[in-house]
Design an enzyme around this catalytic site. Sequence first.
Site, mmCIF file in Angstrom:
data_model
loop_
_atom_site.group_PDB
_atom_site.id
_atom_site.type_symbol
_atom_site.label_atom_id
_atom_site.label_comp_id
_atom_site.label_asym_id
_atom_site.label_seq_id
_atom_site.Cartn_x
_atom_site.Cartn_y
_atom_site.Cartn_z
ATOM 1 N N HIS A 61 32.407 -20.249 41.524
ATOM 2 C CA HIS A 61 30.999 -20.575 41.731
ATOM 3 C C HIS A 61 30.852 -22.078 41.964
ATOM 4 O O HIS A 61 31.754 -22.853 41.616
ATOM 5 C CB HIS A 61 30.191 -20.156 40.508
ATOM 6 C CG HIS A 61 30.054 -18.659 40.356
ATOM 7 N ND1 HIS A 61 29.270 -18.068 39.403
ATOM 8 C CD2 HIS A 61 30.606 -17.637 41.059
ATOM 9 C CE1 HIS A 61 29.343 -16.749 39.515
ATOM 10 N NE2 HIS A 61 30.152 -16.460 40.515
ATOM 11 N N GLU A 63 29.213 -24.341 40.438
ATOM 12 C CA GLU A 63 29.360 -25.169 39.232
ATOM 13 C C GLU A 63 30.834 -25.412 38.919
ATOM 14 O O GLU A 63 31.232 -26.526 38.565
ATOM 15 C CB GLU A 63 28.711 -24.479 38.020
ATOM 16 C CG GLU A 63 27.212 -24.244 38.131
ATOM 17 C CD GLU A 63 26.869 -22.874 38.703
ATOM 18 O OE1 GLU A 63 27.579 -22.426 39.635
ATOM 19 O OE2 GLU A 63 25.902 -22.256 38.248
ATOM 20 N N CYS A 100 25.089 -18.478 36.007
ATOM 21 C CA CYS A 100 25.387 -17.140 35.492
ATOM 22 C C CYS A 100 25.932 -17.258 34.065
ATOM 23 O O CYS A 100 26.162 -18.363 33.570
ATOM 24 C CB CYS A 100 26.403 -16.437 36.387
ATOM 25 S SG CYS A 100 28.086 -17.043 36.168
ATOM 26 N N CYS A 103 29.106 -19.427 33.947
ATOM 27 C CA CYS A 103 28.898 -20.865 34.150
ATOM 28 C C CYS A 103 28.069 -21.471 33.018
ATOM 29 O O CYS A 103 28.338 -22.598 32.582
ATOM 30 C CB CYS A 103 28.225 -21.120 35.496
ATOM 31 S SG CYS A 103 29.281 -20.715 36.900
#
Lengths: 188, 428
Positions: A61, A63, A100, A103
């Site tokens: 992702h 992040e 999410c 993360c």
Amino acid sequence: MALVKEDRCEESHKYMGFALHQAKLALEALEVPVGCVILEEGNIIASGRNRTNETRNATRHAEMEAIDELVGQWRKDRLSPSQVAEKFSKCVLYVTCEPCIMCASALSFLGIKEVYYGCGNDKFGGCGSILPLHLASSQTEQGQGGKGYKCSGGIMAEEAVSLFKCFYEQGNPNAPKPHRPVVQREMA
Amino acid sequence: MDSSAWEIIHIPDKPAFSPEHQPTLKVYASVIKPKFANTIVRQLCKIAPLEDLRHVKRVRRKILPDNGEPQLTVILCLAPEHNDHLNDMPPDVQKLIGPYELSPFITQVCKYAAVSKEEWEEQCKIWPTSFHPPTYNIDGIGGFSEEDKQSICKFMSVAINLAVSSHKPLVNAAVIVDPSVKRVIASETDQVYPSSAPCDMTTSETIPFNETGESTHCQSVNREANASSEICLNGVLEKLNGSSPAVACLNPWQWSLQPHDGDKCSQWHPLRHASIVAIESSAARDRYLFPNSSESFGMDHSQPSSADSPAKKQKTSINSPGVQNDSREAAPRDPSMEKPHLCTGYDIFLLWEPCTMCAMALVHQRIKRIFYAFPNPTAGGLGSVYRLQGEKSLNHHYAVFRVLLPGHGHAHNALDLDQGLKHVTAES
């Protein structure tokens, strides 16, 4: 006071603009369009965008990409783990979609200072939508849990959502059995 | 290996309750005249649907003992948990009271659907519910065959040996397995601390996959073969003194407290927990074995159907020069060499229950089953603190199992682990 608030708003729009730019890069690369930037004292020190399709690693992702950029750099600078923790405690993250559960946990483990996000994430959101991982966790026998981090959402959420709409209209090329056929998208 | 000494417990998607102590919710209910039943139920379904209580029957039918007449009671709507005021009912529901001669009262219904006949029988004593025996399609929830159990014990031993043999402080280990061919896809340990990351190895970000990837298989086979050698184990086990501070998932916030020798080793990362590293390694394997499939999306755009693309991708990958070493393994008829979608269909074996970050990473990567030996009371994401297998909103759900090591039905800490491991090594 009102002026200060307005400045803040302008500032957060400025940084979210950079995060949205990252999300657009993801979209152009046929990735789920999420992007982020990490700031230290008002300076962007890292950016990231979703790379799950390219890497075939669904944990890549935005992040995680940005975090790895920082850890890599700081390790190269020979910073110790405690110095890296000190650095993260001063970092602010701008991300186009609520982090999410994975993360949000990661950001808690790192001890990030603050998170600003665009649209909420009602399926996977770890900053309140599904689980509240941004809140401080209780003390445990082994030691302290996370301190928690300040988290504010809804910044330029419409822009973030419209990128998702673009993405789902063009179809996710990496879905196991595409629900919609992948449509050739004209690169702008 | 004597697998009969091992026990595999399914960790369900909701906490286990004793049948007599299932959580309940308050609802408003009322006795109704049978002639109104249809109309009332139809209206209630519109104005007060019980979305999360699909297992609860809306109407209870009881035969009154004194006159043998049936009596119907209907659930009107949910009631507040903290007070018993009848006027907290939504106005739409209150409007029904007069016309249908209702006399609302507060009663209890079971919050969750029953998972066993025993639970269901207890539930119906409170308020009738429906019961659908589980029709899971994930292997193992209904029990394991002896062959499956053997294989699970074997791969759990691989994980245990990996955890104890590679590093001085005990860390977590993750072994991703394709159960259809019993093949190890990736096996990794925590790389959070400098001391736990092998110094002579760069991370898989920087080395070409054919080095790490090639070694994955051999390593695990060797480790398996070495499982009986207690020499390396004893040294590690002696160092165990009741806690496992270096296990990343157990202490995910403590990474910065570790002493650091800046010159000695530069490979460490606060988030490189074993599961995360194993996912990365399995993705790297995927890219290595099927190098062209990602690019092919661009070319396949004009193809109206994508149904035949897996075969095509497979063909391209076999012809590609980069995978010569694996070409025999990748024979077209070998079903195991179909290009995997992430970790669909794969199992992962872990020493400790993964933290919430790792548990969610395993959702993202579409793992089918998770097996772990020890719970994680500080940060566990599969039942100890959170329970991701029960989060309905997620787009993927795996089955979770705890593997009890021989002789250690209820091992909870490293001291127990110490003895449990001695057991394992003695038996394997």
